[in-house]
Write a protein that holds these residues in place. Structure first.
Motif: not given
Length: 422
Positions: A195-202, A241-246
């Motif tokens: 489940e998200g939300p997610y952000a992608v980091v390069c 792939l980083v899972r965000l709290r919001a």
């Protein structure tokens, strides 16, 4: 080891939330023992560390060579690992005290709490020893927390914590059924974490050209998965792939990016202690940056998020004012320019201005356009007289054939100058 030190408090508070993540559990041990604790996996890679809340700065004597190297590189050499394992930490079921050994670069004693699950060692919690040191009651409570960490590590291992293959497939798949299948495989592998939300980091360019020489996702705060991807003709980048709290709070992603940039600087700098375990080269430019994509609620748009993250990283390399951690939402016109084919911005009218002989004129034109054509602001920013500015702008018009009083010509010139940075 990457341990901390500090006074020991007798007032012990134990929480009961066994579902907390590694950082929560390490913070709990830090509070139990009254000193910053550090969690490493069994390969001696940093996973999490407790905040240092003692009064004053950390005693410089705590920064022995072993600890200094761990801070810089987020890992220890094979030599250091073998030395600490010689004290029986791989077999121990309880706390192990390791005395200071200056000749080995260990100026402060350590306490190691083995992290085990069903008899198998999965990692270690470390802290610097002190006088009088933790009580037996405190250490017993800390070992119970270490057991909860062991259960989490075992659960991740059982359910495929290393999702590099699945993440790489999602980020590189062709749109359509291939992409849908890759997303479905990643969602299945993540299980309840899907489940998200997610952000992608390069993070790019990664200082090692070896695609297998990336850190473990477990050693990066908030990271759910990590993989390497090509960057240019011969370099590598890291996708995280980083899972965000919001969805409106990108802090976990920027924190993960900052941690990886620290790790990259350590890789570039080598081991720093004569060992050969960490230095694997550096990028050609000597600069490593990170880009953070806009948040996504689910996994279906991760490929688009990767394009945003890599574009933000390219913008940070082109325009240092964005970085070293650049967010997609804040890179302005580079959001469009990075989407263009590489040669698109090389307009023939602007090409003469981009030669090394006219670097100063190109810079003048770019600042002038950045300042919305305001001569006073431009002259002040460049530190030149207005008449000098007007002369340079006339030379720009002569070289390019563009009219700086024409909006479309100004737009073309501005795009070409920004595009040349990429």
């Amino acid at each position: 080891m990457y341990e901390g030190g500090g006074p020991v408090r007798e007032n012990v508070r134990v929480t009961t939330d066994s579902r907390g993540d590694y950082q929560d559990l390490v913070d709990e041990i830090s509070e139990l023992l009254g000193a910053p604790a550090t969690l490493e996996n069994r390969d001696f890679e940093l996973i999490a560390f407790g905040a240092y809340d003692s009064e004053g700065d950390l005693d410089p004597s705590a920064l022995d060579p072993v600890r200094t190297r761990s801070i810089l590189t987020r890992r220890s050499t094979a030599t250091v690992r073998t030395w600490f394992e010689g004290f029986g930490i791989t077999r121990a079921s309880g706390p192990v005290r390791i005395p200071p050994t200056p000749e080995a670069g260990v100026y402060r004693g350590r306490i190691c709490l083995p992290v085990r699950h069903r008899g198998v060692v999965l990692g270690y919690v470390w802290l610097l020893d002190s006088e009088p040191g933790p009580t037996a009651r405190q250490l017993d409570a800390a070992m119970r927390v270490a057991a909860r960490i062991g259960a989490l590590l075992a659960d991740e291992a059982q359910h495929g914590a290393d999702l590099s293959r699945e993440l790489r497939a999602v980020l590189t798949a062709e749109p359509g059924w291939q992409g849908d299948m890759a997303v479905a495989a990643l969602r299945t592998a993540l299980g309840s974490r899907g489940e998200g939300p997610y952000a992608v980091v390069c993070v790019a360019p990664w200082p090692s050209a070896d695609p297998d020489d990336g850190p473990s996702a477990r050693t990066v705060p908030h990271a759910t998965a990590l993989c390497s991807l090509p960057w240019g003709a011969s370099a590598q980048s890291l996708a995280v792939l980083v899972r965000l709290r919001a969805a409106d709070t990108p802090t976990p992603a920027t924190s993960a990016a900052a941690r990886l940039l620290e790790r990259a600087r350590g890789v570039e700098g080598g081991s720093g202690d004569g060992d050969t375990g960490a230095g694997h080269g550096s990028s050609a430019s000597g600069t490593v940056v990170a880009g953070v994509a806009a948040a996504r609620v689910g996994l279906a748009e991760l490929a688009s998020a990767w394009q945003e993250a890599s574009a933000a990283a390219r913008a940070a390399l082109a325009e240092p004012g964005f970085g070293p951690v650049a967010e997609w939402a804040r890179i302005g016109p580079y959001r469009l320019l990075t989407a263009l084919p590489p040669r698109t911005a090389h307009d023939p009218a602007v090409r003469p201005l981009l030669s090394p002989a006219h670097r100063e004129l190109a810079r003048t034109a770019e600042v002038y356009l950045d300042c919305a054509g305001q001569a006073g602001r431009t002259a002040a920013s460049l530190g030149i007289h207005r008449q000098t500015l007007y002369y340079r702008l006339s030379r720009v018009e002569q070289l390019t054939g563009l009219d700086l009083d024409d909006g479309e010509d100004r737009l073309l010139l501005h795009m070409a100058l920004k595009g040349a940075r990429l």
